[in-house]
Design a protein around this motif. Structure first.
Motif, short mmCIF file in Angstrom:
data_model
loop_
_atom_site.label_atom_id
_atom_site.label_comp_id
_atom_site.label_asym_id
_atom_site.label_seq_id
_atom_site.Cartn_x
_atom_site.Cartn_y
_atom_site.Cartn_z
N SER A 1 -54.06 -15.94 -16.42
CA SER A 1 -53.17 -14.77 -16.62
C SER A 1 -53.10 -14.39 -18.10
CB SER A 1 -51.76 -15.08 -16.09
OG SER A 1 -50.88 -14.05 -16.48
N SER A 2 -53.24 -13.08 -18.35
CA SER A 2 -53.19 -12.56 -19.73
C SER A 2 -51.81 -12.03 -20.08
CB SER A 2 -54.19 -11.41 -19.86
OG SER A 2 -53.79 -10.35 -18.99
N LYS B 1 -45.34 -15.96 1.55
CA LYS B 1 -44.59 -16.17 0.30
C LYS B 1 -43.33 -15.29 0.25
CE LYS B 1 -48.53 -17.82 -2.32
NZ LYS B 1 -49.61 -17.56 -3.27
N ASN C 1 -52.20 -9.30 -4.86
CA ASN C 1 -53.49 -8.97 -5.51
C ASN C 1 -54.61 -9.75 -4.86
OD1 ASN C 1 -51.97 -9.69 -8.70
ND2 ASN C 1 -51.91 -7.78 -7.56
N GLY D 1 -56.43 -10.93 -16.21
CA GLY D 1 -57.15 -10.60 -17.44
C GLY D 1 -57.57 -9.15 -17.60
O1 PMT Z 1 -51.33 -11.50 -16.33
P1 PMT Z 1 -52.50 -10.63 -15.90
O2 PMT Z 1 -53.81 -11.09 -16.53
O3 PMT Z 1 -52.24 -9.18 -16.12
O4 PMT Z 1 -52.71 -10.85 -14.33
C1 PMT Z 1 -51.73 -10.43 -13.45
C2 PMT Z 1 -51.50 -11.46 -12.34
C3 PMT Z 1 -52.77 -11.60 -11.50
C4 PMT Z 1 -51.14 -12.82 -12.93
C5 PMT Z 1 -50.30 -10.91 -11.49
O5 PMT Z 1 -50.65 -9.66 -10.97
C6 PMT Z 1 -50.00 -11.86 -10.32
O6 PMT Z 1 -50.56 -11.75 -9.26
N1 PMT Z 1 -49.04 -12.81 -10.55
C7 PMT Z 1 -48.72 -13.87 -9.60
C8 PMT Z 1 -49.74 -14.95 -9.75
C9 PMT Z 1 -49.69 -16.07 -8.72
O7 PMT Z 1 -50.62 -16.79 -8.63
O8 PMT Z 1 -48.62 -16.17 -8.03
P2 PMT Z 1 -48.41 -17.34 -6.87
O9 PMT Z 1 -49.05 -16.89 -5.62
O10 PMT Z 1 -48.74 -18.67 -7.43
O11 PMT Z 1 -46.85 -17.27 -6.79
C10 PMT Z 1 -46.16 -16.31 -5.99
C11 PMT Z 1 -44.91 -15.88 -6.74
O12 PMT Z 1 -44.07 -17.02 -6.99
C12 PMT Z 1 -45.19 -15.25 -8.08
O13 PMT Z 1 -44.32 -14.17 -8.26
C13 PMT Z 1 -44.88 -16.37 -9.08
O14 PMT Z 1 -44.40 -15.85 -10.32
C14 PMT Z 1 -43.79 -17.15 -8.36
N2 PMT Z 1 -43.77 -18.59 -8.66
C15 PMT Z 1 -44.90 -19.34 -8.57
C16 PMT Z 1 -44.85 -20.69 -8.87
C17 PMT Z 1 -43.61 -21.26 -9.25
N3 PMT Z 1 -43.53 -22.54 -9.57
N4 PMT Z 1 -42.51 -20.50 -9.32
C18 PMT Z 1 -42.56 -19.18 -9.01
O15 PMT Z 1 -41.54 -18.49 -9.06
#
Ligand code: PMT
Length: 405
Positions: free
Chosen positions: A215-216, A341, A353, A363
């Protein structure tokens, strides 16, 4: 006959004119702005005065034109103009002006006003195609966009040099439409406190190594800037990124998932909207080593990992009316995983995404997403710049907030 209020009545525009042959087109823009009722004060750079005279702008704007920082008759012009502006427009903007703004320089009146002002800044570049595409110009454009500056892309076509290429001054219609939307943008987030997370987290293995992800922070920063422009009171909690903290946004830098959880919880109670765009590590090393781990000739090593706190789940448990939006970055079963989720984390909305799509996810400057809520599909957003996606997501959230009222 009743006098109808013009669309830009009461709006104050500082109109910076740079030294390009396209300076003559600034006259037509000025005319359009004043016709719509805007109060426009023109600031010309020294080189702009080589192309066109201040008298033309003075006549059309009804104000003296500013060309000099050190004017004994108006020695506070830079502060007055900076504080009163609803918009600063720089059109045409040369490669030199863009470079100086990106470096934060204040070596003439226009650049000083820009640094002293909190008004939105719209930059309309005009230069030869080769200059526009030069990596240093592109780097400067990127830097400015990352700090929330609106920069129109030049158009493709015939240039003053006789060449054909990118660099042509955008059409008057395109410029006017950006000006009008910036000046009349709904302050529809004025009553909201928006808490956004961005970027990765780093989980230490030892003092020099860590677990991270790609992530950027671009998606989260774009959301923060878009919400700020719409009047939100913003808190941005960011993991380690190379992005510049957006001016005017309360930004809290953290490193680990645990630090992100603590920062988010601290601001959760007063937030009305929470958007978790951060890619938080799901696991962290059980016991980070205090000293650098040595190779010691071993063929294989294994690392014991334990789960990090799930931030969204812990927030949902304390929810008191906040609108909660999560993101999901998936490589397969996009809808199923995002729906799971959404429910498991107690969310109002999730932005899914498919990060296997070229240009989407980690990125890149662009993203594509499917937005879901408890009733199913809310919107299918095709590939677009992250800045544009941020606006569309805020539009969708706004609709839901209005429905809840
Ligand atoms: O930062 P960029 O390069 O612009 O890229 C954007 C992105 C791809 C990072 C963004 O669009 C995105 O999709 N973010 C979520 C990334 C992710 O992998 O989420 P997850 O499927 O692991 O988690 C689901 C949700 O739970 C997310 O909102 C995350 O912030 C949250 N989470 C996850 C793990 C954790 N321990 N606590 C959380 O609250």
């Amino acid at each position: 006959m009743p006098v109808t209020k013009k669309q830009l009545s009461g709006k104050r525009v500082v109109f910076g004119v740079g030294g390009s042959i396209a300076a003559y087109k600034a006259i037509l823009l000025l005319r359009r702005l004043t016709d719509l009722g805007a109060d426009v004060e023109v600031v010309m750079t020294t080189s702009a005065c080589e192309f066109i005279t201040p008298l033309t702008f003075q006549t059309l704007s009804g104000h003296p034109v500013h060309t000099n920082t050190f004017n004994p008759d108006d020695n506070m012009a830079h502060l007055r103009l900076a504080e009163n502006a609803d918009l600063i427009l720089v059109s045409p903007a040369t490669a030199n002006l863009i470079g100086r703004f990106a470096q934060g320089m204040a070596d003439d009146l226009l650049s000083t006003i820009i640094l002293a002002s909190h008004a939105p800044l719209l930059v309309v570049p005009a230069m030869d195609g080769g200059m526009w595409q030069h990596p240093l110009v592109q780097q400067n454009v990127k830097t400015l966009r990352e700090t929330g500056v609106e920069i129109l892309d030049p158009e493709f076509g015939s240039l003053a040099s006789g060449h054909i290429g990118w660099g042509r001054f955008p059409s008057e219609e395109a410029i006017m439409s950006s000006i009008i939307s910036l000046l009349t943008m709904p302050g529809d987030y004025h009553d909201e406190v928006v808490l956004i997370t961005a970027g990765p987290t780093h989980e230490a293995i030892d003092p020099v190594r860590y677990i991270a992800n790609r992530s950027s922070g671009k998606m989260g920063y774009a959301l923060a800037q878009a919400a700020q422009k719409r009047g939100a009171q913003m808190v941005l909690v960011t993991g380690p990124t190379s992005l510049t903290p957006p001016p005017g946004i309360h930004t809290i830098s953290v490193t680990t998932a645990e630090e992100m959880r603590d920062a988010v919880h601290k601001h959760f109670e007063r937030a009305t909207v929470v958007i978790m765009a951060a890619a938080v590590a799901d696991y962290r090393p059980d016991q980070p080593a205090k000293t650098k781990l040595k190779k010691q000739g071993r063929e294989q090593v294994s690392l014991a990992l334990s789960p990090t706190p799930d931030i969204l789940t812990s927030l949902s448990a304390q929810k008191s009316g906040q609108f909660m939006v999560g993101f999901a970055a998936e490589t397969e079963h996009l809808i199923e995983e995002a729906t799971r989720k959404l429910k498991a984390k107690g969310l109002d909305m999730i932005v899914a995404n498919d990060v296997t799509k070229p240009g989407a996810g980690f990125g890149s400057d662009t993203n594509a997403a499917v937005v879901l809520d408890a009733h199913g599909l809310v919107a299918d957003l095709p590939l677009m710049p992250k800045r544009e996606m941020a606006t569309k997501l805020l539009d969708l959230i706004r609709i839901r907030l209005n429905q809840q009222k």
